[in-house]
Scaffold this motif. Structure first.
Motif, PDB file in Angstrom:
ATOM      1  N   GLU A 288      -3.867   8.529  -3.630  1.00 18.17           N
ATOM      2  CA  GLU A 288      -3.291   7.459  -2.808  1.00 18.17           C
ATOM      3  C   GLU A 288      -4.137   7.304  -1.555  1.00 18.17           C
ATOM      4  O   GLU A 288      -4.368   8.278  -0.830  1.00 18.17           O
ATOM      5  N   PRO A 290      -4.922   4.413   1.813  1.00 21.30           N
ATOM      6  CA  PRO A 290      -4.570   3.152   2.465  1.00 21.30           C
ATOM      7  C   PRO A 290      -5.596   2.074   2.078  1.00 21.30           C
ATOM      8  O   PRO A 290      -6.799   2.249   2.321  1.00 21.30           O
ATOM      9  N   ASP A 293      -8.099   0.949   4.638  1.00 19.44           N
ATOM     10  CA  ASP A 293      -9.247   1.817   4.888  1.00 19.44           C
ATOM     11  C   ASP A 293     -10.350   1.588   3.864  1.00 19.44           C
ATOM     12  O   ASP A 293     -11.538   1.659   4.199  1.00 19.44           O
TER      13      ASP A 293
END
Length: 361
Positions: A288, A290, A293
């Motif tokens: 996982e 973001p 990013d």
């Protein structure tokens, strides 16, 4: 004529491997029988034993090998008995969409032998990565045999067949490390050590080795690391940034293959830097990140298949560099063992005691 030879067989998930007699048939069209001289003990073989690749037991283990061609089948024109070869598990087809685009290192239809090796009772064996080289002789597709200079020691040459090529290629081919670059390698076993050596060969100015084992960090320095980070006591991402004026590395290579280490690789790269995954994850692992990013940091996130190598191009070149004294492949050979020593070698590998155990036949 079918031949009876000794080989290392994994009969069930997690069960200890053993040496058994197997039957090796004559090569069919496009195939070759190779007398194996040496074969490295790779973590992928342990994955097979543990059922982490698939459930095709019984497996004929071993794939990181060198030997001499003994027989060839019909239609084989560029290989003959007596040739010294490194076995590879990406025998390119030449006709798939990747090959037609001039990217054969991504070949989507690689060749394996069609005839099957068996146990004495006729049970078909699944050769590891289509090779099965913990054996006195093995049957492969002729395209899996890459001819190299016979002056190379088999115990050293065979390591290019998998781990060393995977790591070195992750730096040179996938990561495209260039002169003056800063490179970080997370996980400094055989594959990570080879990535360090590849980064040095490519001219990297700073090579940061990251591991939780002090012994591996010492070896990494011998192989070319300029800095080391003990991730057991130090935050790896912050340490890499601290060694790069706060920016991060141009290329970060994850040679472990776990979500936490790949996240470190992703976060420890500079803006527009490259993160390379060469360590092999298990099917249950999830990552996982973001998404902002992924977008805002730019650069590239890549996986490296077999170091994105082309065996016919890369193996002879690297063997030449080894023979010139410019590539210390012998540094990866921690010990040589007999055929019946594979199970014990797995245990030493899991404990981090070796870079490579090599079976000598």
């Amino acid at each position: 004529m079918t031949q009876r030879v000794r080989a290392v067989v994994a009969r069930g998930r997690g069960a200890a491997v053993g040496v058994e007699t197997i039957l090796v048939p004559d090569p069919g069209p496009g195939e070759a029988v190779v007398r194996v001289q040496a074969c490295g003990v790779c973590h992928t073989d342990l994955h097979y034993r543990e059922g982490g690749i698939d459930d095709g037991f019984p497996f004929l283990l071993g794939h990181e090998a060198a030997g001499v061609v003994e027989r060839v089948g019909d239609g084989v024109v560029d290989l003959e008995p007596g040739d010294f070869v490194i076995l590879n598990w990406r025998a390119v087809c030449g006709t798939c969409r990747a090959c037609r685009r001039g990217r054969p290192w991504y070949c989507f239809a690689t060749h394996n032998a069609k005839r099957r090796m068996t146990l004495e009772d006729g049970t078909e064996l699944s050769p590891a990565l289509g090779i099965g080289a913990f054996a006195e002789k093995t049957l492969v597709h002729a395209g899996q045999c890459t001819k190299v200079d016979p002056r190379a020691e088999p115990a050293v040459a065979g390591l290019l067949g998998c781990g060393v090529m995977a790591g070195l290629g992750a730096a040179v081919n996938t990561g495209d490390v260039g002169r003056g670059d800063t490179v970080a390698v997370i996980g400094c076993g055989g594959v990570g050590g080879a990535a360090i050596m590849g980064a040095r060969l490519a001219g990297a100015a700073r090579i940061i080795a990251v591991d939780i084992d002090a012994r591996k960090l010492e070896t990494a320095t011998v192989l070319g690391a300029t800095h080391t980070v003990d991730a057991k006591t130090t935050d790896a991402v912050e340490a890499i940034r601290g060694l790069t004026d706060g920016f991060g590395a141009d290329v970060v290579i994850d040679a472990v293959g776990r979500p936490e280490t790949f996240k470190q690789a992703f976060e420890a790269r500079d803006l527009a830097g490259t993160a390379v995954l060469v360590g092999v994850p298990t099917p249950d692992m999830k990552l996982e990140l973001p998404l902002i990013d992924v977008f805002s940091r730019g650069g590239a996130v890549k996986s490296s298949w077999y170091g994105d190598c082309l065996p016919s191009r890369d193996f002879p070149l690297l063997i030449d560099l080894y023979l010139q004294g410019r590539l210390d492949l012998a540094a990866f050979v921690t010990e040589t063992i007999p055929l019946d020593g594979v199970e014990d070698a797995f245990a030493r590998m899991e404990r981090g005691e070796v870079l490579r155990s090599v079976v000598i036949l």
